[in-house]
Enzyme design. Structure first.
Site, mmCIF file in Angstrom:
data_model
loop_
_atom_site.group_PDB
_atom_site.id
_atom_site.type_symbol
_atom_site.label_atom_id
_atom_site.label_comp_id
_atom_site.label_asym_id
_atom_site.label_seq_id
_atom_site.Cartn_x
_atom_site.Cartn_y
_atom_site.Cartn_z
ATOM 1 N N GLU A 155 56.933 46.138 -40.915
ATOM 2 C CA GLU A 155 56.984 47.603 -40.819
ATOM 3 C C GLU A 155 57.618 48.026 -39.492
ATOM 4 O O GLU A 155 56.979 48.701 -38.664
ATOM 5 C CB GLU A 155 55.592 48.196 -40.970
ATOM 6 C CG GLU A 155 55.059 48.080 -42.383
ATOM 7 C CD GLU A 155 53.713 48.758 -42.584
ATOM 8 O OE1 GLU A 155 53.025 49.023 -41.583
ATOM 9 O OE2 GLU A 155 53.355 49.016 -43.729
ATOM 10 N N GLU A 313 53.262 45.843 -50.069
ATOM 11 C CA GLU A 313 51.838 46.005 -49.757
ATOM 12 C C GLU A 313 51.294 47.227 -50.474
ATOM 13 O O GLU A 313 51.944 48.272 -50.500
ATOM 14 C CB GLU A 313 51.625 46.292 -48.262
ATOM 15 C CG GLU A 313 51.908 45.182 -47.306
ATOM 16 C CD GLU A 313 51.635 45.638 -45.862
ATOM 17 O OE1 GLU A 313 50.840 46.574 -45.655
ATOM 18 O OE2 GLU A 313 52.244 45.067 -44.954
HETATM 19 C C1 GAL Z 1 50.272 48.076 -43.130
HETATM 20 C C2 GAL Z 1 50.555 46.831 -42.313
HETATM 21 C C3 GAL Z 1 49.559 45.730 -42.605
HETATM 22 C C4 GAL Z 1 48.161 46.284 -42.584
HETATM 23 C C5 GAL Z 1 48.066 47.429 -43.566
HETATM 24 C C6 GAL Z 1 46.700 48.044 -43.670
HETATM 25 O O1 GAL Z 1 50.871 49.216 -42.618
HETATM 26 O O2 GAL Z 1 51.845 46.343 -42.582
HETATM 27 O O3 GAL Z 1 49.707 44.705 -41.652
HETATM 28 O O4 GAL Z 1 47.863 46.723 -41.297
HETATM 29 O O5 GAL Z 1 48.952 48.443 -43.168
HETATM 30 O O6 GAL Z 1 46.692 49.116 -44.582
#
Ligand code: GAL
Length: 674
Positions: A155, A313
């Site tokens: 990110e 994710e």
């Molecule tokens: C994302 C990040 C992950 C984790 C996740 C939690 O933004 O890439 O590493 O922190 O959020 O929701």
């Protein structure tokens, strides 16, 4: 089609898995992990995102054993790896030796270690260490059979989109020199005659650091552009090392097209990605969070130029970073996952595989929860894996739409600058309101940038496009000239890319297209609501609007300071080059949800657009196409079974459907039509 050369190597069907952090666990747990991944049907995991301090515990001391073992174990289990460059969190020894890599906030605060992403990309020292580690990782695993994809950093720009350090100041000046050539051009673009801001050399220019009052808006916009470009350039530098060592392995990084980061211009980034990847998290207190999810997925597809993309994710249940982190309801994780698939994702990945026992994210859900496998979450994990396997044939198919919703990161930056007529304008809120009205009619929408080819669309919706270039304005007008119904809404077309007002009356760049001329904005106060002549209630915005000959008032204000003044207008736009006539509508206020729905229905009717499948409220169906083969992906967000008209073979239940297709309450279904 998914381009096989740009897709995680060796992953068949849809990808399923998530971030995997074996370095947080002892060996016996890691051994159990791969057995569970097999049980769940996981075929791709992202490894080593935050592992620098484990790989290199002290300067030049390398510990690969644990990662070798992980890669081998995953390979033996048939799980492919999106291997990270491990650069997302500098190790303590590096910060200790080189505190000059730390980023600086707008007010001059140096952001310290102890968290993550505590680095400044403009630092040559940081760059050198990042590229060094990237090369080491790439060389170590170049030929490993589990390696499927490079996951660059994490990110990029999420926590510190803007660094105000001296390194960044130097980078900003270099960027400005190449953009403007000479200082006079910068002075003109930034309007520095105002408040004695004229520069005599580039050396005097600084990032927009904290100042007594409003900063120069053009300087703020250029700093946002520089920062987005600098992050992209950082990505490219890492990607180039990876390409050098492993030209055959695709690379990407995870975007956040809507969630928590408006500052990266992902439209400009996308073509550097071998495959676009996005992270999405539900807004827990939004009762219609699934509509925002659909919007985000359609925007990701727009950013990806219509190609299939990776959901890198999302969460199996609660997150840990909202004020109240609610668990997902029964069926919600499956519905969320299939919504992303419906809107064009070919991968469903999660943060994270196993819930951490320590650290800041220990209350974030995962595919394997703290409770272990005797849990609802784990049963959902297995259920989702099985469901994704049964729809593997969707891979590479595409979504088509006759409606474009125009979205622009620079317009978002511009619309939300300070010192504007109203602080209440929310760019994503405005987009989402229009999206929601289309979603309610189960109409598929492409969310695209203003420079996209708009000529194939029958309806083009342009909410609050405050800032745009002359070419983009001409492109929007071109859609109407090619027969489309075009709706532009308030506070659009006001300034050029340097935040310079188009003179002669608002909405400057769209005045001719819309056939209207506004003398003065008339923003409404909080709680001030007015009525239009069709009963619609409207708030936030109004304008002292005048019509040019040929433009018709479709709605007017019935009360308030501007009683009798048009709030919605329409002009017929003559077709060019044999195209039918189009139309240009202007909405000069914010209608309530019912009013906006009525307007949207009117526009859909004028454009002759009907949904692919007529559905009851709360049931979403999107068609994916691959040549002559089509699938309907249905998600029922309601507590009532839905019966739709469709025929074909349903992949999740393995049954044939001959005309009446039941999508049970809260369920997902995928129909191969025919
Ligand atoms: C994302 C990040 C992950 C984790 C996740 C939690 O933004 O890439 O590493 O922190 O959020 O929701």
């Amino acid at each position: 089609m998914t381009d096989p050369a740009r897709w995680p190597l060796g992953v068949t069907g849809l990808a399923y898995g998530g971030d995997y952090n074996p370095d947080q666990w002892p060996d016996d747990v890691q051994i159990e992990d791969v057995a569970l991944m097999q049980e769940a049907g996981v075929n791709l995991v992202s490894v080593a995102i935050f592992s620098w301090a484990r790989i290199e515990p002290a300067p030049g001391v390398l510990d690969w054993q644990w990662l070798d073992d992980t890669m081998d174990r995953l390979h033996d289990a048939g799980v492919k790896v999106a291997l990270a460059t491990a650069t997302a969190s500098p190790p303590p020894w590096l910060v200790h030796a080189h505190p000059e890599i730390l980023p600086v906030a707008q007010d001059g605060t140096v952001l310290g270690p102890g968290s993550r992403q505590h680095y400044r990309i403009a630092s040559p020292v940081w760059r050198q260490h990042v590229l060094r580690l990237t090369r080491l990782v790439a060389e170590r695993y170049a030929t490993h059979p589990a390696l499927a994809l490079w996951h660059v950093d994490n990110e990029l720009g999420c926590h510190v989109p803007h660094d105000y350090s001296d390194d960044a100041a130097a980078g900003f000046r270099r960027w400005l020199k190449s953009r403007y050539g000479g200082i006079d051009a910068l002075n003109t673009a930034w309007g520095t005659s105002f408040w004695s801001q004229r520069y005599s050399t580039f050396d005097e220019v600084l990032p927009p650091r904290s100042a007594p009052t409003s900063l120069n808006p053009a300087q703020q916009l250029d700093f946002a552009r520089y920062s987005s470009d600098a992050w992209l350039e950082h990505y490219r530098a890492i990607r180039d090392v990876l390409r050098d060592v492993t030209p055959h392995v695709p690379a990407t990084t995870n975007f956040m097209v809507t969630t928590r980061n408006k500052w990266m211009d992902y439209v400009a980034w996308a073509e550097d990605m071998d495959v676009v990847a996005n992270d999405h998290y539900l807004i827990g207190d939004d009762p219609e969070a699934h509509v925002e999810l659909a919007f985000s997925a359609d925007l990701t597809r727009g950013v990806a130029g219509g190609k299939p993309w990776i959901l890198m994710e999302h969460s199996s249940s609660a997150v840990n970073w909202q004020p109240h982190n609610r668990a997902k309801r029964p069926g919600e994780m499956l519905r969320n996952s299939f919504q992303h698939v419906a809107h064009g994702a070919d991968a469903v990945m999660f943060f994270q595989w196993r819930a951490s026992a320590s650290g800041a994210e220990k209350y974030h859900s995962a595919l394997v929860p703290h409770a272990g496998t005797d849990s609802r979450v784990w049963r959902r994990t297995v259920e989702l894996g099985s469901a994704l396997r049964s729809v593997a044939e969707l891979r590479g198919s595409r979504v088509r739409s006759r409606v474009a919703l125009v979205f622009s990161y620079p317009a978002w930056w511009g619309a939300e600058l300070d010192s504007h007529p109203s602080v209440d304008i929310s760019y994503p809120g405005t987009l989402l309101a229009h999206y929601r009205a289309l979603w309610r009619r189960n109409v598929t929408v492409d969310v695209v940038p203003p420079g996209a080819d708009l000529t194939g669309y029958d309806l083009v919706v342009v909410p609050t496009l405050y800032l745009l270039t002359a070419d983009e304005a001409a492109n929007v007008a071109g859609a109407a000239e090619h027969g489309a119904t075009v709706l532009v809404t308030y506070f659009s077309g006001i300034v050029d890319e340097h935040d310079r007002v188009h003179l002669g009356g608002y909405p400057g760049a769209f005045r001719d297209l819309l056939g209207v001329r506004t003398e003065e904005f008339w923003p409404l106060l909080p709680g001030e609501v007015h009525t239009l002549d069709d009963g619609t209630r409207a708030d936030l915005w109004s304008e002292d609007l005048h019509l040019e000959p040929g433009t018709v008032a479709m709605r007017t204000f019935s009360d308030g300071d501007l009683a009798g003044v048009p709030a919605l207008t329409r002009r017929t736009v003559p077709g060019v080059a044999g195209s039918p006539d189009g139309s240009a509508w202007y909405l000069a206020t914010r209608p309530d949800a019912e009013g906006l729905q009525r307007l949207t229905d009117l526009l859909l009717a004028e454009a002759g657009i009907e949904p692919d499948v007529v559905t009851p409220a709360g049931v979403e169906v999107v068609r994916r196409h691959d040549g002559a083969t089509t699938w309907l992906v249905a998600v029922n967000h309601t507590s009532t079974d839905a019966t739709l008209r469709a025929a074909g073979h349903e992949l999740l239940t393995g049954t044939d459907v001959t005309g009446r297709w039941t999508v049970p309450a809260g369920a997902v279904r995928v129909l191969r039509e025919g």
